[in-house]
Design a protein around this motif. Structure first.
Motif, PDB file in Angstrom:
ATOM      1  N   THR A   1      41.830 -33.396  46.660  1.00  0.00           N
ATOM      2  CA  THR A   1      43.208 -33.692  46.280  1.00  0.00           C
ATOM      3  C   THR A   1      44.072 -33.804  47.533  1.00  0.00           C
ATOM      4  O   THR A   1      43.615 -33.566  48.648  1.00  0.00           O
ATOM      5  N   ALA A   2      45.345 -34.153  47.324  1.00  0.00           N
ATOM      6  CA  ALA A   2      46.273 -34.254  48.449  1.00  0.00           C
ATOM      7  C   ALA A   2      46.577 -32.882  49.037  1.00  0.00           C
ATOM      8  O   ALA A   2      47.046 -32.785  50.174  1.00  0.00           O
ATOM      9  N   GLN A   3      46.309 -31.828  48.275  1.00  0.00           N
ATOM     10  CA  GLN A   3      46.526 -30.478  48.767  1.00  0.00           C
ATOM     11  C   GLN A   3      45.327 -30.046  49.608  1.00  0.00           C
ATOM     12  O   GLN A   3      44.208 -29.965  49.101  1.00  0.00           O
ATOM     13  N   PRO A   4      45.510 -29.777  50.897  1.00  0.00           N
ATOM     14  CA  PRO A   4      44.372 -29.374  51.749  1.00  0.00           C
ATOM     15  C   PRO A   4      43.654 -28.149  51.198  1.00  0.00           C
ATOM     16  O   PRO A   4      44.282 -27.198  50.733  1.00  0.00           O
ATOM     17  N   GLY A   5      42.336 -28.195  51.250  1.00  0.00           N
ATOM     18  CA  GLY A   5      41.539 -27.062  50.815  1.00  0.00           C
ATOM     19  C   GLY A   5      41.332 -26.959  49.320  1.00  0.00           C
ATOM     20  O   GLY A   5      40.821 -25.935  48.843  1.00  0.00           O
ATOM     21  N   CYS A   6      41.704 -28.007  48.582  1.00  0.00           N
ATOM     22  CA  CYS A   6      41.623 -27.951  47.124  1.00  0.00           C
ATOM     23  C   CYS A   6      40.855 -29.143  46.553  1.00  0.00           C
ATOM     24  O   CYS A   6      40.930 -30.254  47.086  1.00  0.00           O
ATOM     25  N   VAL A   7      40.155 -28.889  45.461  1.00  0.00           N
ATOM     26  CA  VAL A   7      39.426 -29.942  44.756  1.00  0.00           C
ATOM     27  C   VAL A   7      39.631 -29.764  43.258  1.00  0.00           C
ATOM     28  O   VAL A   7      39.934 -28.669  42.775  1.00  0.00           O
ATOM     29  N   ALA A   8      39.466 -30.867  42.531  1.00  0.00           N
ATOM     30  CA  ALA A   8      39.450 -30.828  41.071  1.00  0.00           C
ATOM     31  C   ALA A   8      38.083 -31.299  40.618  1.00  0.00           C
ATOM     32  O   ALA A   8      37.483 -32.182  41.236  1.00  0.00           O
ATOM     33  N   TYR A   9      37.576 -30.703  39.539  1.00  0.00           N
ATOM     34  CA  TYR A   9      36.283 -31.145  39.033  1.00  0.00           C
ATOM     35  C   TYR A   9      36.196 -30.922  37.526  1.00  0.00           C
ATOM     36  O   TYR A   9      36.936 -30.122  36.946  1.00  0.00           O
ATOM     37  N   ALA A  10      35.276 -31.635  36.892  1.00  0.00           N
ATOM     38  CA  ALA A  10      35.098 -31.551  35.449  1.00  0.00           C
ATOM     39  C   ALA A  10      34.082 -30.470  35.095  1.00  0.00           C
ATOM     40  O   ALA A  10      33.076 -30.298  35.787  1.00  0.00           O
ATOM     41  N   SER A  11      34.335 -29.768  34.010  1.00  0.00           N
ATOM     42  CA  SER A  11      33.382 -28.789  33.493  1.00  0.00           C
ATOM     43  C   SER A  11      32.274 -29.508  32.737  1.00  0.00           C
ATOM     44  O   SER A  11      32.480 -30.578  32.164  1.00  0.00           O
ATOM     45  N   THR A  12      31.101 -28.908  32.704  1.00  0.00           N
ATOM     46  CA  THR A  12      29.985 -29.461  31.932  1.00  0.00           C
ATOM     47  C   THR A  12      29.441 -28.456  30.922  1.00  0.00           C
ATOM     48  O   THR A  12      28.522 -28.781  30.171  1.00  0.00           O
ATOM     49  N   LYS A  13      30.012 -27.247  30.906  1.00  0.00           N
ATOM     50  CA  LYS A  13      29.587 -26.217  29.961  1.00  0.00           C
ATOM     51  C   LYS A  13      30.813 -25.508  29.395  1.00  0.00           C
ATOM     52  O   LYS A  13      31.886 -25.520  29.985  1.00  0.00           O
ATOM     53  N   ILE A  14      30.628 -24.892  28.230  1.00  0.00           N
ATOM     54  CA  ILE A  14      31.642 -24.099  27.516  1.00  0.00           C
ATOM     55  C   ILE A  14      32.749 -24.970  26.942  1.00  0.00           C
ATOM     56  O   ILE A  14      33.047 -24.954  25.749  1.00  0.00           O
ATOM     57  N   ASN A  15      33.417 -25.764  27.796  1.00  0.00           N
ATOM     58  CA  ASN A  15      34.463 -26.670  27.322  1.00  0.00           C
ATOM     59  C   ASN A  15      34.521 -27.877  28.253  1.00  0.00           C
ATOM     60  O   ASN A  15      33.695 -28.026  29.154  1.00  0.00           O
ATOM     61  N   ASP A  16      35.494 -28.735  28.016  1.00  0.00           N
ATOM     62  CA  ASP A  16      35.608 -29.984  28.781  1.00  0.00           C
ATOM     63  C   ASP A  16      36.866 -29.992  29.653  1.00  0.00           C
ATOM     64  O   ASP A  16      37.464 -31.037  29.914  1.00  0.00           O
ATOM     65  N   THR A  17      37.247 -28.832  30.119  1.00  0.00           N
ATOM     66  CA  THR A  17      38.425 -28.657  30.951  1.00  0.00           C
ATOM     67  C   THR A  17      38.172 -29.158  32.375  1.00  0.00           C
ATOM     68  O   THR A  17      37.088 -29.009  32.917  1.00  0.00           O
ATOM     69  N   VAL A  18      39.213 -29.743  32.960  1.00  0.00           N
ATOM     70  CA  VAL A  18      39.194 -30.091  34.380  1.00  0.00           C
ATOM     71  C   VAL A  18      39.758 -28.897  35.145  1.00  0.00           C
ATOM     72  O   VAL A  18      40.820 -28.369  34.797  1.00  0.00           O
ATOM     73  N   ARG A  19      39.055 -28.469  36.177  1.00  0.00           N
ATOM     74  CA  ARG A  19      39.425 -27.254  36.906  1.00  0.00           C
ATOM     75  C   ARG A  19      39.894 -27.598  38.323  1.00  0.00           C
ATOM     76  O   ARG A  19      39.311 -28.441  38.987  1.00  0.00           O
ATOM     77  N   TYR A  20      40.957 -26.926  38.727  1.00  0.00           N
ATOM     78  CA  TYR A  20      41.585 -27.143  40.034  1.00  0.00           C
ATOM     79  C   TYR A  20      41.286 -25.920  40.888  1.00  0.00           C
ATOM     80  O   TYR A  20      41.736 -24.809  40.594  1.00  0.00           O
ATOM     81  N   LEU A  21      40.517 -26.116  41.957  1.00  0.00           N
ATOM     82  CA  LEU A  21      39.958 -25.009  42.724  1.00  0.00           C
ATOM     83  C   LEU A  21      40.387 -25.055  44.182  1.00  0.00           C
ATOM     84  O   LEU A  21      40.376 -26.112  44.809  1.00  0.00           O
TER      85      LEU A  21
END
Length: 360
Positions: free
Chosen positions: A91-111
């Motif tokens: 992402t534009a924020q240094p040190g951060c990524v977003a990714y899709a879940s593949t288990k439990i639910n279909d939430t996109v997570r911002y890490l």
């Protein structure tokens, strides 16, 4: 597909030393310089940061790995064992990524991968996320997602609620989506062979143009050709690539390699053909050079092939059925299995590919 790029921007693109170096003969000489046998399962996605100096991968072994593309070293590894991971994006924020879940639910997570802590969650999709892409605008906090639930959602990374949600006509069996290079247009492909273009400022008002491609195949993923997005590449269910005019949405050509395979019977069946292709990373196997002179694709036999785009255009047209083009070349070296990802670095003369091992 921004046809109104000013002359200064075009001059910068033309003078880019990377683009000047990316000749057909130079592409033909690409080879595997370094290989990382880090993963225990197929690599499912790869993305570069805005500087082109780092890439991040996801894998079915539920790992996220960051590599320094300039020095050819692995820098960091994180695991998402509880939720799984796919389609990671810097992402534009240094040190951060977003990714899709593949288990439990279909939430996109911002890490934050620097602290290994989640910043926020983007919930709403009720089916496997098939596409996730940050805006091409370097400072933008926007991203687009698409899902097997038949919706496309625009997000702002600063808030958990989507900016908008669009139910795609013909998308009941899943959709895929991608930004154009300007970040102002989103292309959507439905399994019903419908291709739709949306203005990101007016997504809920419907597409400003659409067309149905004349094919019995399913679209697994799509990408705009850089640098201006005048053409769209569709990854098809037989492993071929369909080339569209991004303005008229007409089919110009088909890029096909004899070593491409269709959906493998060894993949566990899911709800639709699109779902099966997502499991095999069909939409992640194609890329293009930053200057738009070549299209590159990974094969199930572990090889990499490429097409000279000028040659393809010179021998293509509006006649139907479209001309079928064999690759212009094959890269030396091979992977340790089917190629799951293929991505050309936007700023360095380097292509990252991967099966179970990542190669630079």
């Amino acid at each position: 597909m921004n046809a109104k790029l000013d002359s200064e921007t075009l001059n910068v693109l033309r003078k880019d030393p990377l683009q000047a170096a990316l000749t057909t003969s130079a592409l033909a000489d690409f080879y595997i310089a370094k290989q990382f046998p880090d993963n225990k399962a197929l690599i499912t996605s790869v993305d570069f940061d805005i500087t082109g100096t780092h890439c991040i991968t996801t894998s079915r072994d539920e790992s996220l790995r960051i590599y320094d593309c300039a020095s050819g070293t692995r820098e960091q590894v994180s695991y998402s064992k509880k939720y799984g991971c796919n389609l990671a994006q810097f992402t534009a924020q240094p040190g951060c990524v977003a990714y899709a879940s593949t288990k439990i639910n279909d939430t996109v997570r911002y890490l934050s991968y620097e602290t290994n802590q989640f910043i926020r969650y983007f919930a709403g999709h009720t089916g496997m996320v098939t596409s996730l892409q940050r805006s091409p605008n370097a400072q933008s906090t926007s991203m687009v997602s698409a899902s097997m639930d038949g919706t496309v959602r625009l997000w702002n990374l600063d808030t958990v609620k989507p900016v908008c949600t669009v139910n795609i006509e013909g998308g009941k069996n899943g959709v895929a989506a991608a930004y154009d290079p300007s970040g102002m247009v989103v292309a959507v492909a439905a399994e019903s062979q419908a291709i739709q273009l949306y203005d990101v400022r007016k997504m809920t008002k419907g597409p400003f143009t659409s067309a149905t491609i004349a094919s019995k195949l399913t679209v697994a993923g799509l990408k705009f050709m850089p640098p201006t997005g005048d053409y769209i590449l569709l990854a098809m269910s037989d492993g071929s690539i369909m080339l569209l005019d991004a303005f008229q949405l007409t089919t110009l050509a088909v890029l096909s390699s004899a070593t491409h395979n269709a959906i493998s019977p060894t993949i566990a069946p899911v709800a639709s053909a699109l779902g099966q292709m997502q499991q095999q990373c069909f939409g992640q196997k194609i890329t293009a050079t930053p200057d738009g002179r070549a299209v590159i694709a990974g094969n199930d036999n572990g090889g990499i092939v490429f097409w000279d785009f000028d040659t393809v255009l010179a021998n293509s047209g509006s006649k139907q059925p479209p001309a079928v083009h064999a690759p212009n070349g094959t890269w030396n070296g091979s992977h340790d299995g089917p190629v799951g990802v293929c991505a050309f670095n936007p700023l360095l003369m380097e292509c990252v590919t991967g099966s179970q091992s990542l190669t630079l």
